[in-house]
Enzyme design. Structure first.
Site, mmCIF file in Angstrom:
data_model
loop_
_atom_site.group_PDB
_atom_site.id
_atom_site.type_symbol
_atom_site.label_atom_id
_atom_site.label_comp_id
_atom_site.label_asym_id
_atom_site.label_seq_id
_atom_site.Cartn_x
_atom_site.Cartn_y
_atom_site.Cartn_z
ATOM 1 N N LYS A 154 -6.602 9.113 1.166
ATOM 2 C CA LYS A 154 -5.222 9.446 0.787
ATOM 3 C C LYS A 154 -4.437 8.163 0.526
ATOM 4 C CE LYS A 154 -1.286 9.960 2.856
ATOM 5 N NZ LYS A 154 -0.354 9.583 1.776
ATOM 6 N N GLU A 229 -5.050 -0.335 11.577
ATOM 7 C CA GLU A 229 -4.510 -1.642 11.164
ATOM 8 C C GLU A 229 -3.011 -1.450 11.040
ATOM 9 O OE1 GLU A 229 -6.210 -4.258 11.095
ATOM 10 O OE2 GLU A 229 -8.285 -3.712 10.630
ATOM 11 N N CYS A 263 1.298 -7.156 6.400
ATOM 12 C CA CYS A 263 1.238 -7.129 7.861
ATOM 13 C C CYS A 263 0.864 -8.502 8.413
ATOM 14 C CB CYS A 263 0.270 -6.058 8.334
ATOM 15 S SG CYS A 263 -1.246 -6.011 7.401
ATOM 16 N N GLU A 356 9.382 -6.029 12.823
ATOM 17 C CA GLU A 356 8.724 -6.297 11.547
ATOM 18 C C GLU A 356 9.664 -5.877 10.419
ATOM 19 O OE1 GLU A 356 5.301 -3.848 10.378
ATOM 20 O OE2 GLU A 356 4.291 -5.684 9.750
HETATM 21 P P1 NAP Z 1 3.611 4.744 7.262
HETATM 22 O O1 NAP Z 1 4.585 5.839 7.360
HETATM 23 O O2 NAP Z 1 2.879 4.337 8.467
HETATM 24 O O3 NAP Z 1 2.584 5.170 6.104
HETATM 25 C C1 NAP Z 1 1.277 4.670 5.936
HETATM 26 C C2 NAP Z 1 0.362 5.770 5.411
HETATM 27 O O4 NAP Z 1 0.290 6.820 6.398
HETATM 28 C C3 NAP Z 1 0.894 6.475 4.152
HETATM 29 O O5 NAP Z 1 -0.221 6.848 3.358
HETATM 30 C C4 NAP Z 1 1.602 7.670 4.694
HETATM 31 O O6 NAP Z 1 1.758 8.715 3.770
HETATM 32 C C5 NAP Z 1 0.697 8.065 5.833
HETATM 33 N N1 NAP Z 1 1.346 8.877 6.864
HETATM 34 C C6 NAP Z 1 2.673 8.941 7.183
HETATM 35 N N2 NAP Z 1 2.887 9.789 8.186
HETATM 36 C C7 NAP Z 1 1.670 10.319 8.512
HETATM 37 C C8 NAP Z 1 1.236 11.281 9.476
HETATM 38 N N3 NAP Z 1 2.082 11.864 10.327
HETATM 39 N N4 NAP Z 1 -0.090 11.576 9.536
HETATM 40 C C9 NAP Z 1 -0.965 10.977 8.711
HETATM 41 N N5 NAP Z 1 -0.608 10.075 7.773
HETATM 42 C C10 NAP Z 1 0.694 9.739 7.682
HETATM 43 O O7 NAP Z 1 4.278 3.463 6.659
HETATM 44 P P2 NAP Z 1 5.557 3.432 5.700
HETATM 45 O O8 NAP Z 1 6.546 4.486 6.082
HETATM 46 O O9 NAP Z 1 5.091 3.428 4.330
HETATM 47 O O10 NAP Z 1 6.141 2.021 6.081
HETATM 48 C C11 NAP Z 1 6.943 1.862 7.244
HETATM 49 C C12 NAP Z 1 6.698 0.535 7.884
HETATM 50 O O11 NAP Z 1 5.339 0.438 8.299
HETATM 51 C C13 NAP Z 1 6.870 -0.681 6.990
HETATM 52 O O12 NAP Z 1 8.223 -1.036 6.837
HETATM 53 C C14 NAP Z 1 6.048 -1.690 7.733
HETATM 54 O O13 NAP Z 1 6.761 -2.216 8.810
HETATM 55 C C15 NAP Z 1 4.901 -0.884 8.246
HETATM 56 N N6 NAP Z 1 3.713 -0.964 7.350
HETATM 57 C C16 NAP Z 1 2.668 -1.715 7.731
HETATM 58 C C17 NAP Z 1 1.579 -1.825 6.893
HETATM 59 C C18 NAP Z 1 0.397 -2.640 7.234
HETATM 60 O O14 NAP Z 1 -0.306 -3.075 6.348
HETATM 61 N N7 NAP Z 1 0.095 -2.849 8.488
HETATM 62 C C19 NAP Z 1 1.557 -1.159 5.679
HETATM 63 C C20 NAP Z 1 2.634 -0.369 5.331
HETATM 64 C C21 NAP Z 1 3.700 -0.266 6.192
HETATM 65 P P3 NAP Z 1 3.106 8.822 2.876
HETATM 66 O O15 NAP Z 1 2.929 7.883 1.756
HETATM 67 O O16 NAP Z 1 3.150 10.232 2.436
HETATM 68 O O17 NAP Z 1 4.255 8.461 3.789
#
Ligand code: NAP
Ligand code: MG
Length: 454
Positions: A154, A229, A263, A356
Site C-alpha cells: 500500500k 521504521e 527520518c 520530529e
Molecule cells: P503515517 O500516518 O504514519 O502514514 C504512513 C503510512 O501508513 C501511509 O501509507 C498511511 O496511509 C498508513 N497508515 C496511516 N494510518 C494507518 C493505520 N491506522 N493502519 C495502517 N496504515 C496506516 O504518516 P503521515 O501521516 O504520512 O506523516 C506523519 C508524520 O510521520 C510525519 O510528519 C513524520 O513525522 C512521520 N513520518 C515518518 C516517516 C519515516 O520515514 N520514518 C515517513 C513518513 C512520515 P495514508 O497515506 O492513507 O495516510
C-alpha cells in the site's frame, strides 16, 4: 469506490486521480496473493533469481520515467528521484542473489542428522509513507520476494504513482500478477486490513511512530511478524577538533535533503561551545547556498514540502518564539515551499528540539565536552541515525558507540546504503532492513531432525 486527487507539490496543479481500493478489493487481493504464494516459493531458485534480475532491468530501463513521475507526484528533485529509481534496481539486483543462497545449516546432533531450512512466511503486507515512495517500497518487496513470499503493497495516499508503475514493470518482467500487487488506498482501510487479515503473515511499516505503535499492537493479536521504521530526531555532533569548514558545508545537506522529509535528517546540530560562533559563521553561507526551486532543474537541491497540510505543520514550529539564526529563500508563486531554516532555541527541551518536524528546519545548540555531547544526542525517544564530525579517530568511534541509534556516520551524513543494515533503536523502530541479512526477516527457521537409528 472512492478516488483521490493528486497534486504536484511544486505547482499545486492537479495531476490526476487514483482509485482507492476498498476493503473487499483488499481482501480479494490478499486472497490472490495467498493462493499464488506456494507456486512462487516452489520455483527453482535460479528462476526466481532470474525474474528478480529481469525486474531490476525493467526498472533500470524505466528509471527516467519513474524519476519524472516522482518529481511530479512528490516534488522530489530530479537528481534525488533518479537516485531513488536506481536504488530500486540496485536493491532488486542485490537480493536476486538470495534465492540461490538461502542456506540452512547441518548441525551435529546424536542419533541422526539435523537440518535447518529458511521457509517463506507467506503473504507480506508493506505499508509505505509519502517521503521516499520508491526506495522504501524496494527495501521490503525485494527481500520479501527473494525469500519466496508474495507481496501486497500500500503506497501512501498522496504518492501512489511510482508504486503503481513498479507493479507494471514487475508484470513486464514476467513476475506473476498475484505475486506482487500494489493497492492504493487509505491507511485505515487497506493498511489496517494487512494488520487484521490472517493470511498476511508479516507487516512492514514505515511512517510515524504513532501509527507504528498501533500497527504493532494490532499485529500482536495474531502474533504477526512486524518490521517498523519510524521517526527520528537525529543529532549531528560537531567537535572542536573537526574540519569545521567541511562539517559546516555538509550540515545543510544532512538535514535539508528531500526538504527535510527524511527520518534520517540530522535535525539537531550540536556544536562544541569553543567553536560555536565560528561554526555558525561557516554555516550561514552553506545554508543560503542551498538551491531551492524547480524540482525538474538538475541544479536544484531542495524542492517543496509534500502538501498544504504538511506545510502548515512545519510552519507551526517557526512561530516567532524561537530565534531564527539563518533562513534561505523560496520561489514566489504556488507550491508548498518552506525555506531552509536554522533555529537557535535557548533550551534543549524546546519542542523544536524534541519533536520530529519533518521539514527543512534545524536547531543548533552548544555542548561543553564529549560526555555532554553524547548525553544530549541521547536525550530523545528516537534513535535512528546521527553523525559525528571529528578528526580524532578514537573519539569518532567512542562517540559512535555511545550514541543510541541504529545508523551512525563519522565525517559523513550517509545513513542508507543498501549493503548495510538500516533501522532504529528505541522509538525509531523495530527490526532491520537492507544489508546481507534482510531476507532472514522474511523467512522462518525450520529445524528438521532425521533419525539414523535402526
Ligand atoms: P503515517 O500516518 O504514519 O502514514 C504512513 C503510512 O501508513 C501511509 O501509507 C498511511 O496511509 C498508513 N497508515 C496511516 N494510518 C494507518 C493505520 N491506522 N493502519 C495502517 N496504515 C496506516 O504518516 P503521515 O501521516 O504520512 O506523516 C506523519 C508524520 O510521520 C510525519 O510528519 C513524520 O513525522 C512521520 N513520518 C515518518 C516517516 C519515516 O520515514 N520514518 C515517513 C513518513 C512520515 P495514508 O497515506 O492513507 O495516510
Ligand atoms: Mg497519518
Amino acid at each position: 469506490m472512492s478516488a483521490v486527487q493528486l497534486r504536484n507539490p511544486a505547482t499545486e496543479q492537479v495531476i490526476g486521480t487514483v482509485e482507492l481500493a476498498s476493503l473487499a478489493e483488499t481482501d480479494a487481493a490478499i486472497e490472490r496473493a495467498h493462493r499464488a504464494q506456494p507456486a512462487w516459493a516452489a520455483l527453482a531458485p535460479a528462476d526466481r533469481a532470474r525474474l528478480l534480475r529481469r525486474f531490476a532491468e525493467e526498472v533500470e530501463a524505466d528509471a527516467e520515467h519513474l524519476a519524472h513521475l516522482e518529481v511530479t507526484n512528490s516534488g522530489h528533485t530530479i537528481g534525488n528521484a533518479r537516485w531513488e529509481a536506481g536504488n530500486v534496481a540496485n536493491v532488486l539486483n542485490y537480493y536476486s542473489a538470495a534465492p540461490e543462497r538461502l542456506f540452512g545449516r547441518q548441525i551435529p546432533v546424536p542419533g541422526g542428522v539435523n537440518l535447518t531450512f529458511a521457509e517463506p512466511l507467506g503473504v507480506v503486507g508493506v505499508i509505505v509513507p509519502w517521503n521516499f515512495p520508491m526506495p522504501i517500497a524496494g527495501w521490503a518487496l525485494a527481500p520479501a520476494l527473494a525469500g519466496g513470499n508474495t507481496v501486497v503493497l500500500k503506497p501512501a495516499e498522496l504518492t501512489p504513482l511510482t508504486a503503481l508503475r513498479l507493479a507494471e514493470l514487475a508484470r513486464r518482467a514476467g513476475i506473476p500478477d498475484d505475486v506482487f500487487q500494489v493497492l492504493p488506498g487509505k491507511g485505515t482501510v487497506v493498511g489496517q486490513r494487512f494488520v487484521t487479515h490472517p493470511a498476511v503473515r508479516k507487516v512492514v511499516f514505515t511512517g510515524s511512530t504513532e501509527v507504528g505503535k498501533q500497527i504493532m499492537a494490532g499485529c500482536a493479536a495474531q502474533v504477526k511478524r512486524v518490521t517498523l521504521e519510524l521517526g527520528g530526531k537525529n543529532a549531528n555532533l560537531v567537535f572542536a577538533d573537526a574540519d569545521l569548514a567541511r562539517a559546516a558545508a555538509a550540515a545543510p545537506y544532512g538535514v535539508f535533503d528531500n526538504a527535510g522529509q527524511d527520518c534520517c535528517a540530522r535535525s539537531r546540530i550540536l556544536v562544541q561551545r569553543s567553536v560555536f560562533d565560528e561554526f555558525m559563521a561557516l554555516l550561514e553561507p552553506a545554508v543560503l547556498g542551498v538551491v531551492v526551486g524547480d524540482p525538474n532543474d538538475p541544479a536544484t537541491e531542495m524542492g517543496p514540502l509534500i502538501s498544504a497540510a504538511h506545510h502548515a505543520k512545519v510552519s507551526s514550529y517557526v512561530d516567532g518564539l524561537v530565534p531564527v539564526a539563518i533562513q534561505g529563500k523560496v520561489p514566489d508563486g504556488p507550491g508548498f515551499w518552506f525555506p531552509p531554516t536554522v533555529l537557535t532555541p535557548s533550551s534543549a527541551r524546546d519542542r523544536t528540539v524534541t519533536e520530529e518536524i519533518f521539514g527543512p528546519v534545524v536547531t543548533v545548540l552548544p555542548f561543553e565536552d564529549e560526555a555532554e555531547a553524547i548525553a544530549l544526542a541521547n536525550d530523545t525517544d528516537y534513535g535512528l541515525s546521527g553523525s559525528i564530525w571529528t578528526e580524532n579517530l578514537g573519539r569518532g568511534l567512542r562517540v559512535a558507540r555511545g550514541v543510541q541509534a541504529g545508523n551512525l556516520s563519522v565525517n559523513s551524513h550517509s545513513s542508507v546504503r543498501y549493503w548495510t543494515p538500516f533501522g532504529g533503536f528505541k522509538s525509531s523502530g523495530l527490526g532491520r532492513e537492507l544489508g546481507p541479512d534482510a531476507v532472514a526477516a522474511f523467512t522462518e527457521t525450520k529445524n528438521v531432525f532425521i533419525s539414523t537409528e535402526e
